[in-house]
Design a protein around this motif. Structure first.
Motif, PDB file in Angstrom:
ATOM      1  N   ALA A 172      17.570  23.193 -27.466  1.00  0.00           N
ATOM      2  CA  ALA A 172      16.545  23.667 -26.654  1.00  0.00           C
ATOM      3  C   ALA A 172      15.915  24.956 -26.999  1.00  0.00           C
ATOM      4  CB  ALA A 172      17.119  23.745 -25.309  1.00  0.00           C
ATOM      5  N   GLU A 173      16.460  25.696 -27.419  1.00  0.00           N
ATOM      6  CA  GLU A 173      15.687  27.207 -27.848  1.00  0.00           C
ATOM      7  C   GLU A 173      14.835  27.040 -28.870  1.00  0.00           C
ATOM      8  OE1 GLU A 173      18.535  30.003 -30.666  1.00  0.00           O
ATOM      9  OE2 GLU A 173      18.572  30.085 -28.507  1.00  0.00           O
ATOM     10  N   LYS A 174      15.086  25.822 -29.803  1.00  0.00           N
ATOM     11  CA  LYS A 174      14.285  26.265 -31.126  1.00  0.00           C
ATOM     12  C   LYS A 174      12.846  25.610 -30.602  1.00  0.00           C
ATOM     13  CE  LYS A 174      17.697  27.003 -33.442  1.00  0.00           C
ATOM     14  NZ  LYS A 174      18.677  26.200 -34.418  1.00  0.00           N
ATOM     15  N   ASP A 175      11.994  25.726 -31.772  1.00  0.00           N
ATOM     16  CA  ASP A 175      10.609  25.679 -31.637  1.00  0.00           C
ATOM     17  C   ASP A 175       9.994  26.520 -30.619  1.00  0.00           C
ATOM     18  OD1 ASP A 175       8.160  24.524 -32.004  1.00  0.00           O
ATOM     19  OD2 ASP A 175       8.534  22.441 -31.059  1.00  0.00           O
ATOM     20  N   SER A 176      10.390  27.842 -30.580  1.00  0.00           N
ATOM     21  CA  SER A 176       9.908  28.864 -29.968  1.00  0.00           C
ATOM     22  C   SER A 176      10.108  28.792 -28.629  1.00  0.00           C
ATOM     23  CB  SER A 176       8.316  29.086 -30.140  1.00  0.00           C
ATOM     24  OG  SER A 176       8.233  29.461 -31.741  1.00  0.00           O
ATOM     25  N   ASN A 177      11.158  28.251 -27.983  1.00  0.00           N
ATOM     26  CA  ASN A 177      11.559  28.072 -26.495  1.00  0.00           C
ATOM     27  C   ASN A 177      12.531  29.522 -26.283  1.00  0.00           C
ATOM     28  OD1 ASN A 177      10.130  25.779 -25.903  1.00  0.00           O
ATOM     29  ND2 ASN A 177      11.584  24.478 -26.865  1.00  0.00           N
ATOM     30  N   ASP A 178      12.659  29.533 -24.950  1.00  0.00           N
ATOM     31  CA  ASP A 178      13.500  30.855 -24.711  1.00  0.00           C
ATOM     32  C   ASP A 178      14.740  30.786 -25.273  1.00  0.00           C
ATOM     33  OD1 ASP A 178      11.323  32.036 -23.258  1.00  0.00           O
ATOM     34  OD2 ASP A 178      12.258  31.226 -21.290  1.00  0.00           O
ATOM     35  N   ARG A 179      15.197  31.925 -25.867  1.00  0.00           N
ATOM     36  CA  ARG A 179      16.619  31.931 -26.149  1.00  0.00           C
ATOM     37  C   ARG A 179      17.670  31.517 -25.254  1.00  0.00           C
ATOM     38  NH1 ARG A 179      18.533  34.958 -30.355  1.00  0.00           N
ATOM     39  NH2 ARG A 179      20.395  33.721 -29.925  1.00  0.00           N
ATOM     40  N   TYR A 180      18.542  30.659 -25.445  1.00  0.00           N
ATOM     41  CA  TYR A 180      19.766  30.386 -24.627  1.00  0.00           C
ATOM     42  C   TYR A 180      19.351  29.259 -23.632  1.00  0.00           C
ATOM     43  CZ  TYR A 180      20.752  34.998 -26.398  1.00  0.00           C
ATOM     44  OH  TYR A 180      20.846  36.013 -27.094  1.00  0.00           O
ATOM     45  N   ALA A 181      18.195  28.616 -23.956  1.00  0.00           N
ATOM     46  CA  ALA A 181      17.634  27.828 -22.709  1.00  0.00           C
ATOM     47  C   ALA A 181      18.527  26.530 -22.539  1.00  0.00           C
ATOM     48  CB  ALA A 181      16.137  27.239 -23.248  1.00  0.00           C
ATOM     49  N   PRO A 182      18.682  26.150 -21.362  1.00  0.00           N
ATOM     50  CA  PRO A 182      19.171  24.926 -20.727  1.00  0.00           C
ATOM     51  C   PRO A 182      18.183  23.730 -21.300  1.00  0.00           C
ATOM     52  CG  PRO A 182      17.972  25.576 -19.058  1.00  0.00           C
ATOM     53  CD  PRO A 182      18.013  26.931 -19.914  1.00  0.00           C
ATOM     54  N   LEU A 183      18.666  22.717 -21.521  1.00  0.00           N
ATOM     55  CA  LEU A 183      17.984  21.443 -21.735  1.00  0.00           C
ATOM     56  C   LEU A 183      16.846  20.985 -20.784  1.00  0.00           C
ATOM     57  CD1 LEU A 183      18.460  19.914 -24.335  1.00  0.00           C
ATOM     58  CD2 LEU A 183      19.781  18.037 -23.007  1.00  0.00           C
TER      59      LEU A 183
END
Length: 534
Positions: free
Chosen positions: A25-36
């Motif tokens: 979920a965090e990949k592609d410039s999403n927030d680190r440690y992000a939930p799905l």
């Protein structure tokens, strides 16, 4: 197909015993440690070739605290290690009946580490799960029956990271939990420590932090006079204590292992503390185990893979999978960088090696992204490893603290000579001593480095680049750090890469054999003009 819906969310697919992909979920410039998110699930479904046999859900996600602890009819919950802590049923998926499976987060950690390890099926071993909440050893017998041996310390990850907040004036001392990024920062600071004995005041603070159940800083009766309170992260005495505290946590587990793990077996490690390279090295050097294995997805990004492995075990009896660390998604060419901003040229390994040897700092993109949080040469920023000034500039580019180290990526055949690394270290999970003063940029304060070794088989383009850099400079080593916006996961699209290079001051980037050298970079333009050529 399996999902981990919570922290470090991911969607993973295992097919015929092979990891096909793990979308994080965090990949592609999403927030680190992000939930799905729903979009992540949709993207995962879009990668399927057909209807999956089984849909799996990790026990991390819960709607309330009761479900978090004990699960529900569809969610196995956080804790539990037996077959009874799994749920088997059926669900509808695209108008088809498919099996449904859920197992606990605790089992997912253990099964991920065992299933990805080189330890053969049927081999008894020990497991250590240490993360934010869990800090326990387990025994796995030849039939893969899991028995909990004991919990030396609850919440080791949270306790560890909380110390960073003590010295950081911006951290609220009544905060229930540390910030997710603080553990990695404290790991960097602990390496600056130059003493091993706590003061009396530090001893009192340490007994509070490591005693009983996990508590927040404001629960400490003597907080107002606690050593290092809001001292700042540059304070040398706080850095000394960070190392002392780190050693105390490790020693708590090591002493337990020596007293209770009486057979010489392999050890598998999972949980976020498995990303602490110093601790991994201490386990390997402890003499307690025949071997030590840590997966590159030791943190919760491996929970989806572990749940899928658990389902495979349930339905086929097979706990092992084949896998490749480059099992993320391919790079999106979602824009075309303007020739007005870049000199765009096709390049080979020798060309890129010459760029780097001449002082350019470049983004490097190749193939599918790495699973887990470490940059392993497919979504990286690369630079020459020779000068402290390079480390300083990399930290400026990445907009992070000046004390953060930069890791080396090294030709496998040179790693013993340069780092004393006498076995493969492909996932940057162990520290080694730097054996030369020539590599200033990748040498941390205590003389160590988190080494990634590369072979012609593990990453052919990166290996060829390292060979070319060695031919150019005499060293098959480069600085390697993650290609990401601050606070975001690794980028995976050209539009983000273009924006990052412009805003953060990269000299350019290389994507699949094409170099984009920034016209705003003096270094890049000087190179192209011939001023930096040998």
């Amino acid at each position: 197909m399996a999902t981990n819906l919570g922290h470090d969310g991911a969607v993973a697919l295992i097919e015929d015993g092979q990891l096909v992909f793990s979308l994080e979920a965090e990949k592609d410039s999403n927030d680190r440690y992000a939930p799905l998110s729903n979009l992540d699930v949709i993207q995962g479904i879009g990668e399927l070739d057909g209807i999956p046999d089984t849909i799996c859900v990790s026990g991390w996600w819960a709607r309330d605290h009761e479900e978090f602890l004990n699960g529900s009819r569809v969610n196995a919950g956080y804790l539990g290690i037996t077959d009874a802590n799994t749920i088997v049923g059926s669900k509808r998926f695209l108008k088809h009946d498919v099996r449904y499976f859920s197992s606990t987060h605790e089992r997912a950690h253990i099964l991920c580490a065992f299933g990805m390890s080189p330890i053969p099926k049927g081999t008894p071993c020990y497991a250590l799960v240490w993360e934010g909440s869990i800090g326990a050893f387990y025994s796995l017998d030849s039939d893969l029956k899991i028995t909990k041996i004991g919990e030396p310390l609850t919440s080791p990850g949270n306790r560890y990271a909380l110390l960073y907040g003590l010295a950081d004036p911006s951290f609220p001392k009544d905060g229930n939990f540390p910030r997710p990024s603080d553990a990695g920062k404290l790991m960097a600071l602990a390496s600056f420590s130059t003493r091993s004995v706590p003061t009396m005041e530090e001893g009192n603070l340490m007994r509070f932090l490591l005693g009983g159940t996990y508590r927040k800083l404001s629960d400490y009766d003597e907080l107002s006079i606690a050593p290092h309170l809001n001292a700042g992260l540059e304070d040398p005495e706080f850095r000394n204590f960070a190392g002392i505290y780190s050693d105390a946590i490790f020693d708590t587990f090591l002493n337990f292992a020596k007293a209770n793990l009486t057979e010489k077996r392999p050890l598998i490690i999972s949980g976020g503390c498995g990303l602490n390279c110093d601790w991994n090295t201490k386990w390997r050097n402890s003499g307690c185990f025949t071997d030590v294995f840590v997966p590159p997805v030791a943190n919760d990004s491996g929970a989806a893979i572990g749940t899928a492995i658990d389902a495979q075990l349930k339905f086929t009896g097979e706990p092992k999978i084949t896998w490749d660390v480059y099992s993320g998604l391919g790079f999106r060419m979602d824009s075309a960088p303007s020739p007005a901003r870049y000199e765009i040229v096709p390049v080979n390994s020798a060309d890129v090696a010459d760029f780097l040897a001449s002082g350019l700092i470049l983004g490097w993109v190749n193939g599918r992204y790495e699973i887990g949080p470490r940059a392993l040469g497919n979504r990286s920023i690369l630079a020459a490893p020779f000068k402290h000034s390079t480390t300083a500039r990399l930290n400026q580019i990445k907009r992070r603290e000046s004390f953060r180290p930069v890791a080396p990526v090294c030709l496998s055949e040179d790693s013993k000579m340069l780092f004393g690394c006498d076995q493969e270290s492909p996932h940057m999970l162990y520290t080694y001593r730097v054996a030369t003063e020539a590599l200033e940029a990748i040498t941390h304060a205590n003389g160590s480095a988190r080494v990634q070794t590369v072979t012609a088989e593990s990453n052919p383009p990166l290996y060829e680049l390292l060979l070319a850099f060695k031919a150019r400079t005499g060293y098959g080593v480069l600085c390697n750090t993650s290609l990401n916006f601050n606070g975001k996961g690794a980028m995976n699209g050209m539009s983000d890469l273009d924006k990052y290079a412009t805003e953060n001051g990269l000299d350019g980037f290389v994507v699949e054999g094409v170099a984009y050298l920034s016209r705003d970079s003096r270094s890049a333009m000087s190179y192209l003009a011939g001023a930096s050529r040998p």
